[in-house]
Design an enzyme around this catalytic site. Structure first.
Site, PDB file in Angstrom:
ATOM      1  N   PHE A 151       8.838  44.855   8.705  1.00 49.22           N
ATOM      2  CA  PHE A 151       9.893  43.864   7.928  1.00 49.22           C
ATOM      3  C   PHE A 151      11.109  43.040   8.263  1.00 49.22           C
ATOM      4  O   PHE A 151      11.681  43.306   8.480  1.00 49.22           O
ATOM      5  CB  PHE A 151      10.624  45.659   6.602  1.00 49.22           C
ATOM      6  N   ASP A 236      10.955  54.833   9.559  1.00 48.26           N
ATOM      7  CA  ASP A 236      11.727  54.345   7.907  1.00 48.26           C
ATOM      8  C   ASP A 236       9.764  54.622   7.252  1.00 48.26           C
ATOM      9  O   ASP A 236       8.960  53.359   7.196  1.00 48.26           O
ATOM     10  CB  ASP A 236      11.507  52.716   8.378  1.00 48.26           C
ATOM     11  N   LYS A 265      13.021  53.494  -2.258  1.00 49.86           N
ATOM     12  CA  LYS A 265      12.710  53.305  -3.352  1.00 49.86           C
ATOM     13  C   LYS A 265      12.270  54.518  -4.434  1.00 49.86           C
ATOM     14  O   LYS A 265      12.410  54.361  -5.550  1.00 49.86           O
ATOM     15  CB  LYS A 265      11.636  52.450  -3.273  1.00 49.86           C
TER      16      LYS A 265
END
Length: 412
Positions: A151, A236, A265
């Site tokens: 990412f 993650d 999130k």
């Protein structure tokens, strides 16, 4: 004294509001030209009253849909009592949140933070501290020596282990001590890990890269390698976790339990930013007062909403829905393969869909879908991501797939 006027929604049109952003907002995003004003469940409404099916879910921050009643109730209830104490004092919501989150994930201890970026930063610090204090033998005290994490880094240290050019160009120098390893390549990972490696940090499924799913056995291989080399496996799951893939965690598809788990999130229910590092006691136990902190991390409002999120997941309902509707999503995309779709990767209610470049870029397809009342987001050329709320119905999902089929027939 006259009471101050209430802040009301801006009465300007969508076009006016988009133009107004240009001179006053940093240009670090390129949003679709839709201005959302209201939302409920899987539907959002713009300022002119047009309705759209949300097939992105705030990059999985809205796994339970917009304004889920149980989450809104928990937030309102807490807003009427207490919102912030800082960690200088205890609050009456934090213990229950940590207990239930640890139980849900099968790990021992929780470090509450706010954003996913903070969770990653925290995990890096913890891994290094663990290596200095807990690893026996000549490698004790070695810095972080290896990481596999695709990412794009949105902070300077994270940029040090991101291979993505936009995350690196013009932002160095980066924090040293990271090695970038190709994803889904156990041989390369074995070559990179040595006695200086404190942790291997990976996404079990790469979301931003286009929902890239590793080969069967990859995660189990990472787990076996990190055990053998006496370093930590940090997973993650900020985007892949909390029901998105049809399991509570994506690592469960291979029966893997990491040493450290990163969540965010959806943990905040789309209401407040909530993230957490969840780990074995031996790992998080290395932190002592003054070595790490966050003024807002573990605040009562976040803990109340996070607890309500965990309660929703404890029933297993949303994991089952993602698994069952994920089959319908795969079937629908399979039917479109060769009809404008050149390939896709899907797990649960999450898919990366590769569009024939001759038909349009990912951005162009996203804009066409927006005009059909469906919101998605592009990534990497002609790939779009589908990640609807886990509350979506079969009929609503079918409608989104029908809209995709329609725009694939439109001329570029």
């Amino acid at each position: 004294m006259t009471a101050p006027a209430r802040t009301l929604p801006d009465s300007r049109t969508s076009a006016d509001l988009i133009r107004a952003e240009e001179p006053v907002l940093a240009h670090n995003y390129h949003p679709l030209p839709v201005v959302v004003s209201r939302a409920e469940g899987v539907w959002v409404e713009d300022v002119e009253g047009r309705r759209y099916l949300d097939m992105l879910s705030g990059y999985s921050a809205l796994n339970f849909g917009h304004r889920h009643p149980a989450l809104i109730e928990a937030a309102h209830r807490q807003l009427d009592r207490l919102t912030l104490t800082s960690r200088a004092f205890h609050n009456d919501m934090l213990a229950g949140f940590a207990e239930r989150l640890a139980a849900l994930t099968g790990l021992d201890m929780v470090l509450p933070m706010n954003t996913g970026a903070e969770a990653v930063e925290s995990a890096i610090k913890v891994a290094r501290k663990w290596a200095y204090e807990c690893r026996a033998g000549p490698a004790a005290g070695a810095p972080l020596g290896g990481a596999a994490h695709p990412f794009p880094g949105l902070t300077t240290p994270r940029g040090g282990f991101s291979p993505a050019a936009p995350a690196r160009a013009g932002f160095g120098p980066f924090t040293p001590g990271f090695r970038v390893v190709p994803y889904n390549d156990l041989a390369a990972l074995r070559e990179a890990v040595d006695e200086t490696t404190a942790a291997v940090l990976i996404e079990p499924i790469q979301g931003e890269a286009g929902v890239v799913i590793p080969d069967d056995g990859y995660l189990a291989g990472v787990r076996e390698l990190t055990r053998r080399e006496n370093c930590l496996f940090v997973a993650d799951e900020i985007q892949s976790g909390l029901g998105r893939t049809g399991r509570t965690l994506a690592v469960e598809h291979e029966g893997v339990v990491p040493d450290v788990l990163l969540l965010g999130k959806a943990l905040g229910g789309g209401i407040v930013p909530v993230s957490a590092v969840v780990a074995r006691r031996e790992v998080l136990g290395v932190l002592r007062p003054g070595e790490h902190g966050s003024t807002f991390g573990g605040n009562p409002l976040a803990a109340a909403v996070g607890t309500a999120v965990v309660e929703l997941l404890e029933t297993g309902e949303f994991q089952r829905r993602a698994a069952e509707l994920g089959t319908a999503l795969r079937d629908g995309l399979t039917a479109l393969t060769g009809q404008g779709v050149v390939g896709f990767r899907a797990r649960g209610l999450w898919a990366g869909v590769d569009i024939d470049p001759a038909i349009g870029t990912g951005r162009e397809i996203s804009e066409r879908l927006m005009r059909e009342g469906v919101l998605v987001k592009d990534t990497h050329g002609s790939t779009i991501r589908l990640a609807p709320p886990l509350t979506i119905t079969g009929e609503e999902l079918a409608g989104a797939l029908t809209a995709l089929a329609k725009v694939l027939t439109q001329a570029a």
